[in-house]
Design a protein around this motif. Structure first.
Motif, PDB file in Angstrom:
ATOM      1  N   VAL A 127      25.150  65.669  44.616  1.00 31.00           N
ATOM      2  CA  VAL A 127      24.665  64.675  43.649  1.00 31.00           C
ATOM      3  C   VAL A 127      25.308  64.904  42.283  1.00 31.00           C
ATOM      4  CG1 VAL A 127      22.634  63.841  42.417  1.00 31.00           C
ATOM      5  CG2 VAL A 127      22.504  64.278  44.864  1.00 31.00           C
ATOM      6  N   GLN A 128      25.393  66.147  41.857  1.00 30.29           N
ATOM      7  CA  GLN A 128      25.987  66.440  40.551  1.00 30.29           C
ATOM      8  C   GLN A 128      27.451  66.015  40.510  1.00 30.29           C
ATOM      9  OE1 GLN A 128      25.139  70.343  38.901  1.00 30.29           O
ATOM     10  NE2 GLN A 128      27.158  70.467  37.984  1.00 30.29           N
ATOM     11  N   THR A 129      28.182  66.283  41.584  1.00 32.44           N
ATOM     12  CA  THR A 129      29.585  65.880  41.645  1.00 32.44           C
ATOM     13  C   THR A 129      29.719  64.364  41.597  1.00 32.44           C
ATOM     14  OG1 THR A 129      30.135  67.854  42.944  1.00 32.44           O
ATOM     15  CG2 THR A 129      31.699  66.029  42.993  1.00 32.44           C
ATOM     16  N   SER A 130      28.832  63.672  42.289  1.00 37.07           N
ATOM     17  CA  SER A 130      28.872  62.210  42.308  1.00 37.07           C
ATOM     18  C   SER A 130      28.575  61.631  40.929  1.00 37.07           C
ATOM     19  CB  SER A 130      27.872  61.676  43.333  1.00 37.07           C
ATOM     20  OG  SER A 130      27.815  60.266  43.306  1.00 37.07           O
ATOM     21  N   ILE A 131      27.607  62.219  40.230  1.00 40.77           N
ATOM     22  CA  ILE A 131      27.227  61.705  38.918  1.00 40.77           C
ATOM     23  C   ILE A 131      28.332  61.934  37.890  1.00 40.77           C
ATOM     24  CG2 ILE A 131      25.614  62.053  36.987  1.00 40.77           C
ATOM     25  CD1 ILE A 131      23.495  62.682  39.128  1.00 40.77           C
ATOM     26  N   ASP A 132      29.013  63.061  37.982  1.00 43.20           N
ATOM     27  CA  ASP A 132      30.066  63.394  37.020  1.00 43.20           C
ATOM     28  C   ASP A 132      31.422  62.780  37.380  1.00 43.20           C
ATOM     29  OD1 ASP A 132      28.474  64.858  35.292  1.00 43.20           O
ATOM     30  OD2 ASP A 132      28.779  66.737  36.385  1.00 43.20           O
ATOM     31  N   LYS A 133      31.495  62.108  38.516  1.00 45.22           N
ATOM     32  CA  LYS A 133      32.771  61.549  38.961  1.00 45.22           C
ATOM     33  C   LYS A 133      33.224  60.422  38.038  1.00 45.22           C
ATOM     34  CE  LYS A 133      35.026  59.564  43.043  1.00 45.22           C
ATOM     35  NZ  LYS A 133      34.818  59.120  44.452  1.00 45.22           N
ATOM     36  N   LEU A 134      34.498  60.430  37.694  1.00 43.91           N
ATOM     37  CA  LEU A 134      35.079  59.404  36.833  1.00 43.91           C
ATOM     38  C   LEU A 134      36.097  58.589  37.624  1.00 43.91           C
ATOM     39  CD1 LEU A 134      35.721  61.517  33.593  1.00 43.91           C
ATOM     40  CD2 LEU A 134      33.779  60.014  34.079  1.00 43.91           C
ATOM     41  N   SER A 135      36.057  57.278  37.455  1.00 45.85           N
ATOM     42  CA  SER A 135      37.003  56.406  38.148  1.00 45.85           C
ATOM     43  C   SER A 135      38.285  56.266  37.327  1.00 45.85           C
ATOM     44  CB  SER A 135      36.373  55.033  38.387  1.00 45.85           C
ATOM     45  OG  SER A 135      35.990  54.440  37.158  1.00 45.85           O
ATOM     46  N   LYS A 136      39.356  55.879  37.991  1.00 44.08           N
ATOM     47  CA  LYS A 136      40.635  55.720  37.298  1.00 44.08           C
ATOM     48  C   LYS A 136      40.674  54.438  36.467  1.00 44.08           C
ATOM     49  CE  LYS A 136      43.334  58.346  40.676  1.00 44.08           C
ATOM     50  NZ  LYS A 136      44.479  58.318  41.622  1.00 44.08           N
ATOM     51  N   ASN A 137      39.943  53.413  36.913  1.00 43.44           N
ATOM     52  CA  ASN A 137      39.966  52.126  36.222  1.00 43.44           C
ATOM     53  C   ASN A 137      38.554  51.569  36.093  1.00 43.44           C
ATOM     54  OD1 ASN A 137      42.942  51.644  35.933  1.00 43.44           O
ATOM     55  ND2 ASN A 137      42.851  51.756  38.171  1.00 43.44           N
ATOM     56  N   PRO A 138      37.768  52.052  35.118  1.00 41.64           N
ATOM     57  CA  PRO A 138      36.417  51.495  34.921  1.00 41.64           C
ATOM     58  C   PRO A 138      36.499  50.048  34.462  1.00 41.64           C
ATOM     59  CG  PRO A 138      37.020  52.932  33.101  1.00 41.64           C
ATOM     60  CD  PRO A 138      38.096  53.092  34.132  1.00 41.64           C
ATOM     61  N   ASP A 139      35.440  49.297  34.739  1.00 45.58           N
ATOM     62  CA  ASP A 139      35.419  47.883  34.359  1.00 45.58           C
ATOM     63  C   ASP A 139      35.254  47.703  32.857  1.00 45.58           C
ATOM     64  OD1 ASP A 139      35.542  46.813  37.074  1.00 45.58           O
ATOM     65  OD2 ASP A 139      33.548  47.663  37.306  1.00 45.58           O
ATOM     66  N   GLN A 140      34.453  48.564  32.239  1.00 50.04           N
ATOM     67  CA  GLN A 140      34.227  48.483  30.801  1.00 50.04           C
ATOM     68  C   GLN A 140      34.258  49.884  30.208  1.00 50.04           C
ATOM     69  OE1 GLN A 140      34.087  45.545  29.387  1.00 50.04           O
ATOM     70  NE2 GLN A 140      33.862  44.355  31.275  1.00 50.04           N
ATOM     71  N   VAL A 141      34.783  49.989  29.001  1.00 52.88           N
ATOM     72  CA  VAL A 141      34.818  51.269  28.280  1.00 52.88           C
ATOM     73  C   VAL A 141      34.111  51.076  26.946  1.00 52.88           C
ATOM     74  CG1 VAL A 141      36.243  53.087  27.285  1.00 52.88           C
ATOM     75  CG2 VAL A 141      36.998  51.907  29.366  1.00 52.88           C
ATOM     76  N   VAL A 142      33.102  51.907  26.688  1.00 53.77           N
ATOM     77  CA  VAL A 142      32.344  51.833  25.446  1.00 53.77           C
ATOM     78  C   VAL A 142      32.425  53.181  24.740  1.00 53.77           C
ATOM     79  CG1 VAL A 142      30.081  51.463  24.401  1.00 53.77           C
ATOM     80  CG2 VAL A 142      30.746  50.138  26.412  1.00 53.77           C
ATOM     81  N   GLU A 143      32.874  53.144  23.508  1.00 57.82           N
ATOM     82  CA  GLU A 143      32.885  54.351  22.686  1.00 57.82           C
ATOM     83  C   GLU A 143      31.554  54.428  21.931  1.00 57.82           C
ATOM     84  OE1 GLU A 143      35.917  56.547  19.631  1.00 57.82           O
ATOM     85  OE2 GLU A 143      35.354  54.480  19.165  1.00 57.82           O
ATOM     86  N   VAL A 144      30.831  55.516  22.148  1.00 55.99           N
ATOM     87  CA  VAL A 144      29.552  55.735  21.481  1.00 55.99           C
ATOM     88  C   VAL A 144      29.801  56.665  20.292  1.00 55.99           C
ATOM     89  CG1 VAL A 144      27.221  56.647  21.704  1.00 55.99           C
ATOM     90  CG2 VAL A 144      28.284  55.441  23.629  1.00 55.99           C
ATOM     91  N   VAL A 145      29.572  56.145  19.095  1.00 52.30           N
ATOM     92  CA  VAL A 145      29.749  56.935  17.879  1.00 52.30           C
ATOM     93  C   VAL A 145      28.371  57.160  17.255  1.00 52.30           C
ATOM     94  CG1 VAL A 145      30.872  57.101  15.634  1.00 52.30           C
ATOM     95  CG2 VAL A 145      32.023  55.902  17.518  1.00 52.30           C
ATOM     96  N   ALA A 146      27.957  58.406  17.186  1.00 52.26           N
ATOM     97  CA  ALA A 146      26.666  58.745  16.590  1.00 52.26           C
ATOM     98  C   ALA A 146      26.872  59.272  15.182  1.00 52.26           C
ATOM     99  CB  ALA A 146      25.955  59.791  17.446  1.00 52.26           C
ATOM    100  N   PHE A 147      25.949  58.920  14.311  1.00 51.62           N
ATOM    101  CA  PHE A 147      26.007  59.419  12.935  1.00 51.62           C
ATOM    102  C   PHE A 147      24.585  59.486  12.401  1.00 51.62           C
ATOM    103  CE2 PHE A 147      26.484  54.834  12.901  1.00 51.62           C
ATOM    104  CZ  PHE A 147      25.619  54.405  11.907  1.00 51.62           C
TER     105      PHE A 147
END
Length: 311
Positions: A127-147
């Motif tokens: 489960v941990q491996t599946s959750i941390d898995k990253l795809s080569k071409n995600p449909d959307q990319v969101v940059e989260v900037v916290a301040f």
């Protein structure tokens, strides 16, 4: 012969009870009830629910299955304890037969825990491996900037620090930031902080990850499978207004998301883009949370006729 039969009768009863308990447990597990059915019947065993992403479902299933396994083992142990208390209770002053060791039992209570831990470790690693898995071409990319103490969400045209920002949403003390995302698509989050450590957390995603300053860029992906509006929070104590650092996740259909993003790209504000996909009036703003009063005096909060902190 009669004495031997009377001596072996308790053992036979014990074996029968053990077989009965094992059979009842097996029949219970084979009744066809799904993990979700078990979780719903018992209040999810402390979890907030099944979650709103495919990754959340995997974590939920692991949690419920592990809890059921622990309860089965627990009932078995409790049953043996009470059986021993009743079966071997004191019946007189004669000292019972003393046994130095029982090799089958010692092997059993050594091997069984090792097998249980091995099975739990195996499924946890999957489960941990599946959750941390990253795809080569995600449909959307969101940059989260916290301040301190709010959020900025940048919709990117690619992955990594060098990607361009297509549209952006920034929160303030007066307006809760909205993170609008499509259902059924792979969403890649790339997190960074401009000051201290924060933590990006949507409770219904059953997942959170720290947002680090400097050159650390935490990345994870989710696939949302339920439309709706969900409150998001900072889960890391980051300073005076940590508790006020909320946002709202708005999950919509892919068509509505495309319309929202196009409106943002064309220069519309977040609220105007929300109206373009049917969220009008107060629905164009956050509905799961609201801005907190950040006004304070030296020793007390929310007093009248004071200046907002930092202004």
């Amino acid at each position: 012969m009669g004495a031997r039969s009377s001596a072996t009768r308790p053992r036979a009863v014990g074996r029968a009870a053990g077989l009965g308990l094992g059979g009842a447990t097996l029949l219970t597990l084979l009744t066809g009830c799904s993990v979700e059915d078990w979780g719903s019947a018992f209040g999810h065993f402390g979890w907030p629910g099944r979650g709103i992403s495919l990754q959340a479902h995997e974590m939920y299933d692991l949690w419920i299955a592990s809890t059921i396994a622990a309860l089965v083992v627990g009932f078995g142990v409790w049953g043996l304890i009470f059986w021993c208390i009743i079966r071997y209770r004191k019946r007189g002053e004669e000292l019972p037969v003393q046994t130095r060791f029982n090799m089958p039992m010692e092997i059993l209570y050594t091997v069984t825990p090792v097998l249980i831990v091995a099975v739990l470790f195996y499924y946890t690693a999957i489960v941990q491996t599946s959750i941390d898995k990253l795809s080569k071409n995600p449909d959307q990319v969101v940059e989260v900037v916290a301040f301190k103490w709010n959020w900025q969400f940048n919709y990117q045209d690619g992955m990594g620090e060098d990607a361009g920002t297509v549209a952006s949403t920034v929160g303030s003390s007066d307006v809760i930031p909205l993170l609008v995302l499509p259902v059924g698509e792979k969403i890649r989050f790339e997190e960074t902080s401009t000051d201290v450590i924060h933590s990006f957390w949507v409770p219904e995603m059953l997942f959170k990850r720290d947002v680090m300053p400097g050159n650390v860029r935490n990345v994870f992906e989710v696939t949302l499978d339920r439309e709706g509006r969900y409150v998001g929070r900072c889960a890391e104590l980051c300073g005076t207004y940590h508790a006020f650092m909320n946002f709202e996740l708005v999950v919509v259909s892919p068509d509505k998301f495309d319309t929202f993003l196009k409106a943002k790209v064309d220069g519309a504000s977040t609220q105007e883009a929300m109206e373009a996909i049917g969220f009008t009036g107060q629905e164009a703003y956050a509905t799961t949370t609201q801005p907190f009063n950040t006004r304070r005096q030296q020793n007390s909060w929310n007093q009248p006729e004071t200046v907002a902190a930092g202004k």
